[in-house]
Design an enzyme around this catalytic site. Sequence first.
Site, PDB file in Angstrom:
ATOM      1  N   ALA A   9      35.814  42.307  27.749  1.00 55.95           N
ATOM      2  CA  ALA A   9      35.827  42.398  26.281  1.00 55.95           C
ATOM      3  C   ALA A   9      35.849  40.999  25.684  1.00 55.95           C
ATOM      4  CB  ALA A   9      37.026  43.216  25.816  1.00 55.95           C
ATOM      5  N   GLY A  10      34.885  40.174  26.099  1.00 56.30           N
ATOM      6  CA  GLY A  10      34.765  38.828  25.557  1.00 56.30           C
ATOM      7  C   GLY A  10      33.635  38.767  24.551  1.00 56.30           C
ATOM      8  N   GLY A  12      30.560  38.678  24.977  1.00 58.88           N
ATOM      9  CA  GLY A  12      29.462  39.589  25.291  1.00 58.88           C
ATOM     10  C   GLY A  12      29.904  41.045  25.225  1.00 58.88           C
ATOM     11  N   SER A  34      39.035  46.036  30.127  1.00 56.29           N
ATOM     12  CA  SER A  34      39.263  44.585  30.159  1.00 56.29           C
ATOM     13  C   SER A  34      40.616  44.274  30.764  1.00 56.29           C
ATOM     14  CB  SER A  34      39.190  43.987  28.755  1.00 56.29           C
ATOM     15  OG  SER A  34      39.537  42.612  28.817  1.00 56.29           O
ATOM     16  N   CYS A 160      28.757  24.205  32.104  1.00 61.27           N
ATOM     17  CA  CYS A 160      29.273  24.273  30.735  1.00 61.27           C
ATOM     18  C   CYS A 160      29.875  22.903  30.418  1.00 61.27           C
ATOM     19  CB  CYS A 160      30.342  25.374  30.719  1.00 61.27           C
ATOM     20  SG  CYS A 160      31.076  25.694  29.134  1.00 61.27           S
ATOM     21  N   GLY A 312      27.946  31.218  23.748  1.00 60.28           N
ATOM     22  CA  GLY A 312      28.449  32.451  23.157  1.00 60.28           C
ATOM     23  C   GLY A 312      27.355  33.231  22.448  1.00 60.28           C
ATOM     24  N   CYS A 346      24.842  27.016  19.379  1.00 60.60           N
ATOM     25  CA  CYS A 346      26.261  26.899  19.727  1.00 60.60           C
ATOM     26  C   CYS A 346      27.121  27.458  18.594  1.00 60.60           C
ATOM     27  CB  CYS A 346      26.587  25.438  20.002  1.00 60.60           C
ATOM     28  SG  CYS A 346      27.873  25.265  21.211  1.00 60.60           S
TER      29      CYS A 346
HETATM   30  C1  LIG Z   1      36.456  25.860  26.700  1.00 58.05           C
HETATM   31  C2  LIG Z   1      35.159  26.512  26.333  1.00 58.05           C
HETATM   32  C3  LIG Z   1      34.582  26.227  25.099  1.00 58.05           C
HETATM   33  C4  LIG Z   1      33.383  26.816  24.748  1.00 58.05           C
HETATM   34  N1  LIG Z   1      32.821  26.487  23.546  1.00 58.05           N
HETATM   35  C5  LIG Z   1      31.693  27.098  23.161  1.00 58.05           C
HETATM   36  C6  LIG Z   1      31.126  26.804  21.886  1.00 58.05           C
HETATM   37  O1  LIG Z   1      31.612  25.947  21.146  1.00 58.05           O
HETATM   38  N2  LIG Z   1      30.026  27.493  21.518  1.00 58.05           N
HETATM   39  C7  LIG Z   1      29.455  28.445  22.315  1.00 58.05           C
HETATM   40  O2  LIG Z   1      28.476  29.067  21.914  1.00 58.05           O
HETATM   41  N3  LIG Z   1      29.947  28.729  23.545  1.00 58.05           N
HETATM   42  C8  LIG Z   1      31.054  28.079  23.979  1.00 58.05           C
HETATM   43  N4  LIG Z   1      31.577  28.354  25.212  1.00 58.05           N
HETATM   44  C9  LIG Z   1      30.931  29.378  26.044  1.00 58.05           C
HETATM   45  C10 LIG Z   1      31.378  30.771  25.596  1.00 58.05           C
HETATM   46  O3  LIG Z   1      32.789  30.833  25.586  1.00 58.05           O
HETATM   47  C11 LIG Z   1      30.787  31.791  26.557  1.00 58.05           C
HETATM   48  O4  LIG Z   1      29.380  31.734  26.444  1.00 58.05           O
HETATM   49  C12 LIG Z   1      31.219  33.208  26.237  1.00 58.05           C
HETATM   50  O5  LIG Z   1      32.622  33.341  26.213  1.00 58.05           O
HETATM   51  C13 LIG Z   1      30.615  34.134  27.272  1.00 58.05           C
HETATM   52  O6  LIG Z   1      30.923  35.457  26.951  1.00 58.05           O
HETATM   53  P1  LIG Z   1      31.138  36.512  28.135  1.00 58.05           P
HETATM   54  O7  LIG Z   1      31.364  37.820  27.465  1.00 58.05           O
HETATM   55  O8  LIG Z   1      30.064  36.381  29.122  1.00 58.05           O
HETATM   56  O9  LIG Z   1      32.479  36.024  28.861  1.00 58.05           O
HETATM   57  P2  LIG Z   1      33.950  35.927  28.279  1.00 58.05           P
HETATM   58  O10 LIG Z   1      33.952  35.662  26.831  1.00 58.05           O
HETATM   59  O11 LIG Z   1      34.647  34.979  29.181  1.00 58.05           O
HETATM   60  O12 LIG Z   1      34.554  37.388  28.493  1.00 58.05           O
HETATM   61  C14 LIG Z   1      34.686  37.961  29.760  1.00 58.05           C
HETATM   62  C15 LIG Z   1      35.832  38.943  29.722  1.00 58.05           C
HETATM   63  O13 LIG Z   1      35.803  39.746  30.906  1.00 58.05           O
HETATM   64  C16 LIG Z   1      37.120  39.876  31.404  1.00 58.05           C
HETATM   65  N5  LIG Z   1      37.048  40.153  32.843  1.00 58.05           N
HETATM   66  C17 LIG Z   1      36.646  39.311  33.821  1.00 58.05           C
HETATM   67  N6  LIG Z   1      36.726  39.914  35.021  1.00 58.05           N
HETATM   68  C18 LIG Z   1      37.183  41.170  34.798  1.00 58.05           C
HETATM   69  C19 LIG Z   1      37.483  42.270  35.656  1.00 58.05           C
HETATM   70  N7  LIG Z   1      37.330  42.196  36.979  1.00 58.05           N
HETATM   71  N8  LIG Z   1      37.949  43.409  35.091  1.00 58.05           N
HETATM   72  C20 LIG Z   1      38.121  43.503  33.735  1.00 58.05           C
HETATM   73  N9  LIG Z   1      37.859  42.480  32.888  1.00 58.05           N
HETATM   74  C21 LIG Z   1      37.392  41.329  33.412  1.00 58.05           C
HETATM   75  C22 LIG Z   1      37.744  38.519  31.094  1.00 58.05           C
HETATM   76  O14 LIG Z   1      39.145  38.579  31.118  1.00 58.05           O
HETATM   77  C23 LIG Z   1      37.192  38.248  29.700  1.00 58.05           C
HETATM   78  O15 LIG Z   1      37.999  38.824  28.712  1.00 58.05           O
HETATM   79  C24 LIG Z   1      32.755  27.739  25.626  1.00 58.05           C
HETATM   80  C25 LIG Z   1      33.326  28.019  26.877  1.00 58.05           C
HETATM   81  C26 LIG Z   1      34.509  27.394  27.238  1.00 58.05           C
HETATM   82  C27 LIG Z   1      35.119  27.692  28.592  1.00 58.05           C
END
Ligand SMILES: Cc1cc2nc3c(=O)[nH]c(=O)nc-3n(C[C@H](O)[C@H](O)[C@H](O)COP(=O)(O)OP(=O)(O)OC[C@H]3O[C@@H](n4cnc5c(N)ncnc54)[C@H](O)[C@@H]3O)c2cc1C
Length: 348
Positions: A9-10, A12, A34, A160, A312, A346
């Site tokens: 639940a991030g 994406g 999540s 990243c 993101g 971004c």
């Molecule tokens: C410090 C930092 C700063 C950033 N700054 C920027 C920015 O300024 N602009 C930008 O566009 N992007 C930025 N990014 C990148 C951005 O955060 C990612 O692109 C985005 O969070 C990806 O979304 P996601 O849903 O793939 O993963 P996430 O947002 O990480 O969500 C994944 C979720 O899945 C959950 N999960 C994982 N494994 C399991 C499991 N086995 N069972 C249940 N749940 C699970 C996690 O706990 C988490 O809540 C940054 C990244 C970091 C690390």
Amino acid sequence: MANVVVIGAGLGGLPAAYELRHLLPSEHTVTLVSEQSEFTFIPGLIQVAFNLKPLAQVQLGLAQLAHRHHLNWVPGKVTALDPAHQRLTVEGQETIAYDYLLIATGASLAWDWIPGTGPHGGYTHSVCTPDHALEARQAWLAFLENPGPIVVGAAPGAGCFGPAYEFALIADQELRRRGLRHQAPITYVTPEPYAGHLGVSGVKNARELTAELMQKRGIEVIDNATIAAVEPQAVTLADGRQLPFDYAMILPAFQGAQFIRAVPGLGDEKGFIPILPTQRHPQFANIYAAGVSVKLAQPDVTSVPIGLPKSGQMAEAMATAAAHNIAVDLKAINANPQVPTLEALCFA
Ligand SMILES: Cc1cc2nc3c(=O)[nH]c(=O)nc-3n(C[C@H](O)[C@H](O)[C@H](O)COP(=O)(O)OP(=O)(O)OC[C@H]3O[C@@H](n4cnc5c(N)ncnc54)[C@H](O)[C@@H]3O)c2cc1C
């Protein structure tokens, strides 16, 4: 009646669940699993680490959001997936059957690739998760009492880089604000071929602008660098150089979640999920993936390996396209499949 399960639940997974609920009639269930009970706006964690924002300001409670958006909310970590029987296991709970699965589990942090990295058992801080940001903040506040050299950067294989630059520049700003900058030389150490590459070569004038900015702020840059190990107060590079520090923040390489790596054929060697342009897995027809968990190859050949940044905005674009395409598969909407545009805009 289908059960569409979203894992993660991030940035994406949450928009994907909203979009699915919006597109699917109520006879279908949208289940959101999540391991975290809060949605975290990860880009905001850097400000948390510098004590510029409380953690609560970058989080939202998932139970309330799920209730408001009519999602079947299952808190817990997915530990196993059985695509043949369309079931997944949530730690400490019964298995969940799915008709469609959307994996948006982001990054698993590869600390064990470089000895001494990471806040748990290592000597470097991180801003990748809420608990890391809180530990980084505690250490930062202690560091301000007696500042010394700072090393900021990324491990080989990382993709990243933006957050590492942001961290170095905020550290510079915060130290200047307190009149402490002269006590704390800052080194930025990176596997990028040059400062400002950011994992994507040829971004307009990023190279010139970044070099100029780092020089103006007095931040020493070491590019093409392979961090080989970290000891309590020094980063060791593969060429033998040692970078002493009193505070270090190193972004790790990313890999896919453990349960992905455990399913033969689901992910690549790092656990990133291959996808068709529609976000669907090439072999498992009812599995989609979005965000950082997806395999996107780095086209550049660099002397030190680097990954491709997945922003993101890319995660959200992939997630909403995947949700749309699941709704098409379920004949809930009469539309053509969507292919997301992955322009790396971004968020923060
Ligand atoms: C410090 C930092 C700063 C950033 N700054 C920027 C920015 O300024 N602009 C930008 O566009 N992007 C930025 N990014 C990148 C951005 O955060 C990612 O692109 C985005 O969070 C990806 O979304 P996601 O849903 O793939 O993963 P996430 O947002 O990480 O969500 C994944 C979720 O899945 C959950 N999960 C994982 N494994 C399991 C499991 N086995 N069972 C249940 N749940 C699970 C996690 O706990 C988490 O809540 C940054 C990244 C970091 C690390």
